[in-house]
Scaffold this motif. Structure first.
Motif, PDB file in Angstrom:
ATOM      1  N   ALA A   1      22.313  32.953  38.541  1.00 14.27           N
ATOM      2  CA  ALA A   1      22.667  32.842  39.954  1.00 14.27           C
ATOM      3  C   ALA A   1      24.100  33.312  40.185  1.00 14.27           C
ATOM      4  O   ALA A   1      24.890  33.394  39.236  1.00 14.27           O
TER       5      ALA A   1
ATOM      6  N   GLY B   1      27.762  33.036  40.527  1.00  8.33           N
ATOM      7  CA  GLY B   1      28.663  31.980  40.077  1.00  8.33           C
ATOM      8  C   GLY B   1      28.229  31.285  38.804  1.00  8.33           C
ATOM      9  O   GLY B   1      28.860  30.328  38.366  1.00  8.33           O
ATOM     10  N   ALA B   2      27.177  31.782  38.164  1.00  8.59           N
ATOM     11  CA  ALA B   2      26.703  31.124  36.940  1.00  8.59           C
ATOM     12  C   ALA B   2      27.610  31.411  35.741  1.00  8.59           C
ATOM     13  O   ALA B   2      27.483  30.768  34.694  1.00  8.59           O
ATOM     14  N   GLY B   3      28.500  32.400  35.886  1.00  9.66           N
ATOM     15  CA  GLY B   3      29.440  32.703  34.801  1.00  9.66           C
ATOM     16  C   GLY B   3      29.179  34.044  34.132  1.00  9.66           C
ATOM     17  O   GLY B   3      29.735  34.328  33.059  1.00  9.66           O
ATOM     18  N   LYS B   4      28.398  34.911  34.761  1.00  7.59           N
ATOM     19  CA  LYS B   4      28.072  36.217  34.166  1.00  7.59           C
ATOM     20  C   LYS B   4      29.332  37.066  33.986  1.00  7.59           C
ATOM     21  O   LYS B   4      29.573  37.617  32.910  1.00  7.59           O
TER      22      LYS B   4
ATOM     23  N   LEU C   1      30.308  48.010  43.815  1.00 11.69           N
ATOM     24  CA  LEU C   1      30.176  48.049  45.278  1.00 11.69           C
ATOM     25  C   LEU C   1      31.507  47.678  45.951  1.00 11.69           C
ATOM     26  O   LEU C   1      31.904  48.305  46.931  1.00 11.69           O
TER      27      LEU C   1
ATOM     28  N   GLN D   1      23.527  39.179  51.578  1.00 11.38           N
ATOM     29  CA  GLN D   1      22.199  39.790  51.342  1.00 11.38           C
ATOM     30  C   GLN D   1      22.275  40.769  50.167  1.00 11.38           C
ATOM     31  O   GLN D   1      23.371  41.090  49.700  1.00 11.38           O
TER      32      GLN D   1
ATOM     33  N   ASP E   1      25.736  43.320  34.399  1.00 12.79           N
ATOM     34  CA  ASP E   1      26.151  42.071  35.047  1.00 12.79           C
ATOM     35  C   ASP E   1      25.806  42.194  36.537  1.00 12.79           C
ATOM     36  O   ASP E   1      26.471  42.925  37.260  1.00 12.79           O
ATOM     37  N   GLY E   2      24.725  41.514  36.943  1.00 10.60           N
ATOM     38  CA  GLY E   2      24.326  41.592  38.364  1.00 10.60           C
ATOM     39  C   GLY E   2      23.227  42.604  38.617  1.00 10.60           C
ATOM     40  O   GLY E   2      22.865  42.845  39.760  1.00 10.60           O
TER      41      GLY E   2
ATOM     42  N   ARG F   1      32.061  25.503  42.075  1.00 13.67           N
ATOM     43  CA  ARG F   1      32.805  26.509  41.301  1.00 13.67           C
ATOM     44  C   ARG F   1      33.359  27.619  42.181  1.00 13.67           C
ATOM     45  O   ARG F   1      34.475  28.075  42.016  1.00 13.67           O
ATOM     46  N   MET F   2      32.526  28.075  43.109  1.00 15.04           N
ATOM     47  CA  MET F   2      32.924  29.223  43.936  1.00 15.04           C
ATOM     48  C   MET F   2      34.130  28.901  44.800  1.00 15.04           C
ATOM     49  O   MET F   2      34.913  29.787  45.140  1.00 15.04           O
TER      50      MET F   2
ATOM     51  N   TYR G   1      38.902  33.981  37.306  1.00 14.08           N
ATOM     52  CA  TYR G   1      39.553  32.699  36.963  1.00 14.08           C
ATOM     53  C   TYR G   1      38.972  31.596  37.835  1.00 14.08           C
ATOM     54  O   TYR G   1      38.274  31.866  38.812  1.00 14.08           O
ATOM     55  N   HIS G   2      39.309  30.377  37.462  1.00 15.18           N
ATOM     56  CA  HIS G   2      38.995  29.233  38.330  1.00 15.18           C
ATOM     57  C   HIS G   2      40.243  28.345  38.352  1.00 15.18           C
ATOM     58  O   HIS G   2      40.866  28.135  37.304  1.00 15.18           O
TER      59      HIS G   2
ATOM     60  N   ARG H   1      23.404  33.270  49.341  1.00  8.98           N
ATOM     61  CA  ARG H   1      23.201  34.065  48.120  1.00  8.98           C
ATOM     62  C   ARG H   1      22.328  33.295  47.127  1.00  8.98           C
ATOM     63  O   ARG H   1      21.502  33.881  46.430  1.00  8.98           O
TER      64      ARG H   1
ATOM     65  N   VAL I   1      33.680  27.074  29.500  1.00  2.00           N
ATOM     66  CA  VAL I   1      33.696  28.528  29.278  1.00  2.00           C
ATOM     67  C   VAL I   1      33.727  28.873  27.776  1.00  2.00           C
ATOM     68  O   VAL I   1      32.935  29.692  27.302  1.00  2.00           O
TER      69      VAL I   1
HETATM   70  P1  AP5 Z   1      28.085  40.123  42.389  1.00  5.56           P
HETATM   71  O1  AP5 Z   1      29.486  40.500  42.395  1.00  5.56           O
HETATM   72  O2  AP5 Z   1      27.205  40.577  41.265  1.00  5.56           O
HETATM   73  O3  AP5 Z   1      27.993  38.576  42.552  1.00  5.56           O
HETATM   74  P2  AP5 Z   1      27.012  37.489  41.920  1.00  5.56           P
HETATM   75  O4  AP5 Z   1      25.867  37.846  41.082  1.00  5.56           O
HETATM   76  O5  AP5 Z   1      26.623  36.783  43.131  1.00  5.56           O
HETATM   77  O6  AP5 Z   1      27.799  36.875  40.837  1.00  5.56           O
HETATM   78  P3  AP5 Z   1      29.253  36.428  40.877  1.00  5.56           P
HETATM   79  O7  AP5 Z   1      30.172  37.518  40.500  1.00  5.56           O
HETATM   80  O8  AP5 Z   1      29.514  35.768  42.204  1.00  5.56           O
HETATM   81  O9  AP5 Z   1      29.226  35.269  39.795  1.00  5.56           O
HETATM   82  P4  AP5 Z   1      29.242  35.288  38.204  1.00  5.56           P
HETATM   83  O10 AP5 Z   1      27.935  34.819  37.649  1.00  5.56           O
HETATM   84  O11 AP5 Z   1      29.767  36.578  37.681  1.00  5.56           O
HETATM   85  O12 AP5 Z   1      30.252  34.094  37.967  1.00  5.56           O
HETATM   86  P5  AP5 Z   1      31.796  34.131  37.534  1.00  5.56           P
HETATM   87  O13 AP5 Z   1      31.913  34.506  36.109  1.00  5.56           O
HETATM   88  O14 AP5 Z   1      32.586  34.893  38.535  1.00  5.56           O
HETATM   89  O15 AP5 Z   1      27.364  40.610  43.726  1.00  5.56           O
HETATM   90  C1  AP5 Z   1      27.977  40.497  44.994  1.00  5.56           C
HETATM   91  C2  AP5 Z   1      27.071  41.123  46.053  1.00  5.56           C
HETATM   92  O16 AP5 Z   1      26.859  42.533  45.751  1.00  5.56           O
HETATM   93  C3  AP5 Z   1      25.646  40.565  46.156  1.00  5.56           C
HETATM   94  O17 AP5 Z   1      25.609  39.404  46.965  1.00  5.56           O
HETATM   95  C4  AP5 Z   1      24.885  41.759  46.752  1.00  5.56           C
HETATM   96  O18 AP5 Z   1      25.115  41.873  48.127  1.00  5.56           O
HETATM   97  C5  AP5 Z   1      25.537  42.960  46.080  1.00  5.56           C
HETATM   98  N1  AP5 Z   1      24.841  43.342  44.832  1.00  5.56           N
HETATM   99  C6  AP5 Z   1      25.387  43.335  43.561  1.00  5.56           C
HETATM  100  N2  AP5 Z   1      24.483  43.731  42.658  1.00  5.56           N
HETATM  101  C7  AP5 Z   1      23.337  44.002  43.360  1.00  5.56           C
HETATM  102  C8  AP5 Z   1      22.025  44.433  42.968  1.00  5.56           C
HETATM  103  N3  AP5 Z   1      21.715  44.649  41.668  1.00  5.56           N
HETATM  104  N4  AP5 Z   1      21.092  44.590  43.925  1.00  5.56           N
HETATM  105  C9  AP5 Z   1      21.390  44.384  45.244  1.00  5.56           C
HETATM  106  N5  AP5 Z   1      22.611  43.961  45.682  1.00  5.56           N
HETATM  107  C10 AP5 Z   1      23.568  43.774  44.740  1.00  5.56           C
HETATM  108  O19 AP5 Z   1      32.120  32.560  37.645  1.00  5.56           O
HETATM  109  C11 AP5 Z   1      32.193  31.882  38.888  1.00  5.56           C
HETATM  110  C12 AP5 Z   1      33.356  30.868  38.858  1.00  5.56           C
HETATM  111  O20 AP5 Z   1      33.047  29.844  37.911  1.00  5.56           O
HETATM  112  C13 AP5 Z   1      34.703  31.466  38.395  1.00  5.56           C
HETATM  113  O21 AP5 Z   1      35.720  30.851  39.106  1.00  5.56           O
HETATM  114  C14 AP5 Z   1      34.773  31.108  36.902  1.00  5.56           C
HETATM  115  O22 AP5 Z   1      36.115  30.983  36.442  1.00  5.56           O
HETATM  116  C15 AP5 Z   1      34.036  29.783  36.874  1.00  5.56           C
HETATM  117  N6  AP5 Z   1      33.305  29.572  35.626  1.00  5.56           N
HETATM  118  C16 AP5 Z   1      32.617  30.502  34.910  1.00  5.56           C
HETATM  119  N7  AP5 Z   1      32.030  29.924  33.844  1.00  5.56           N
HETATM  120  C17 AP5 Z   1      32.348  28.599  33.903  1.00  5.56           C
HETATM  121  C18 AP5 Z   1      32.035  27.475  33.081  1.00  5.56           C
HETATM  122  N8  AP5 Z   1      31.275  27.610  31.986  1.00  5.56           N
HETATM  123  N9  AP5 Z   1      32.537  26.267  33.445  1.00  5.56           N
HETATM  124  C19 AP5 Z   1      33.308  26.130  34.558  1.00  5.56           C
HETATM  125  N10 AP5 Z   1      33.643  27.160  35.363  1.00  5.56           N
HETATM  126  C20 AP5 Z   1      33.169  28.381  35.050  1.00  5.56           C
END
Ligand code: AP5
Length: 214
Positions: free
Chosen positions: A8, A10-13, A35, A57, A84-85, A119-120, A133-134, A167, A202
């Motif tokens: 999902a 914010g899952a940490g990808k 993007l 979306q 990633d994504g 987290r977000m 970062y967080h 999302r 993490v």
């Molecule tokens: P995109 O940028 O890919 O966003 P996302 O998948 O929604 O994923 P995020 O980057 O938000 O989260 P993440 O899982 O990488 O988590 P993170 O490591 O940052 O996509 C954005 C938009 O682009 C989409 O909504 C869509 O519109 C479009 N899009 C992109 N790809 C597409 C596709 N294939 N098809 C169609 N549309 C597309 O971690 C989140 C937070 O948690 C951080 O602050 C981090 O420090 C913290 N954290 C991470 N791990 C941990 C842990 N283990 N414990 C505590 N905190 C943690």
């Protein structure tokens, strides 16, 4: 090594992609980062994507598939890459398969929705590098600044709670179907599927990935 990071928003990808990229020397291909870079450049792709992304979306499959196809044909992807994504829909996964892209590992990060929303609200990003970062769980060395460049960290436009919930809804409707899709691929010996508890700290998630991938 070709890896898909599935989970999902914010899952940490993105966080673990940075770890894997440094560890294994393969590029991170984040469709979200690509993007956002297009939006910053003001390109036609960016203009088409901005409204869709701000609303939480998904951008159209055709657009994303073309983008990824072009990216993975580059020389730095010859030894592997981290997706990633992408894929985020069944048609995106089918397109990859139809193009003969074999995936070695699919890694699912499992995190409940309420943990994600929390987290977000504390996420900060360095747009140029994709470093994440967080404020509490993974803070930068200096508040508000990227560890390597010292540049300002920013809050993503789509990290407002209302957009995050949208999302998450789309994830459950469209992307979660890929869990079944890739489990089936694994049963048929076409990939390896790994389920990880993304709620662990993490460093523990990184250590488990390292143990898994060798
Ligand atoms: P995109 O940028 O890919 O966003 P996302 O998948 O929604 O994923 P995020 O980057 O938000 O989260 P993440 O899982 O990488 O988590 P993170 O490591 O940052 O996509 C954005 C938009 O682009 C989409 O909504 C869509 O519109 C479009 N899009 C992109 N790809 C597409 C596709 N294939 N098809 C169609 N549309 C597309 O971690 C989140 C937070 O948690 C951080 O602050 C981090 O420090 C913290 N954290 C991470 N791990 C941990 C842990 N283990 N414990 C505590 N905190 C943690």
């Amino acid at each position: 090594m070709r890896i898909i990071l599935l989970g999902a928003p914010g899952a940490g990808k993105g966080t673990q992609a940075q770890f894997l990229m440094n560890k294994y020397g393969i590029p991170q291909i984040s469709t979200g980062d690509m993007l956002r870079a297009a939006i910053k450049e003001g390109s036609a792709l960016g203009l088409a994507a901005k409204q869709v992304m701000d609303a939480g979306q998904l951008v159209s499959d055709d657009l994303i598939i073309g983008l990824v196809k072009e990216r993975i044909s580059k020389e730095d992807c010859a030894k592997g890459f981290l997706l990633d994504g992408f894929p985020r829909t069944i048609p995106q996964a089918d397109a990859m398969k139809a193009n003969g892209v074999v995936v070695d590992h699919v890694i699912e990060f499992d995190v409940p929705d309420d943990v994600i929303v929390e987290r977000m609200s504390g996420r900060r990003v360095h747009p140029a590098s994709g470093r994440v970062y967080h404020v509490s769980y993974n803070p930068p060395k200096v508040e508000g600044k990227d560890d390597l460049t010292g540049e300002d960290l920013v809050i993503r436009e789509d990290d407002k709670e209302e957009t995050v919930r949208k999302r998450l809804g789309i994830y459950h409707e469209q992307t979660e179907l890929l869990v079944g899709y890739y489990r089936q691929e694994a049963e048929q010996g076409r990939t390896q599927y790994h389920h990880m508890m993304g709620t662990l700290p993490v460093e523990q998630v990184s250590a488990q990935l390292e143990a898994l991938l060798g």
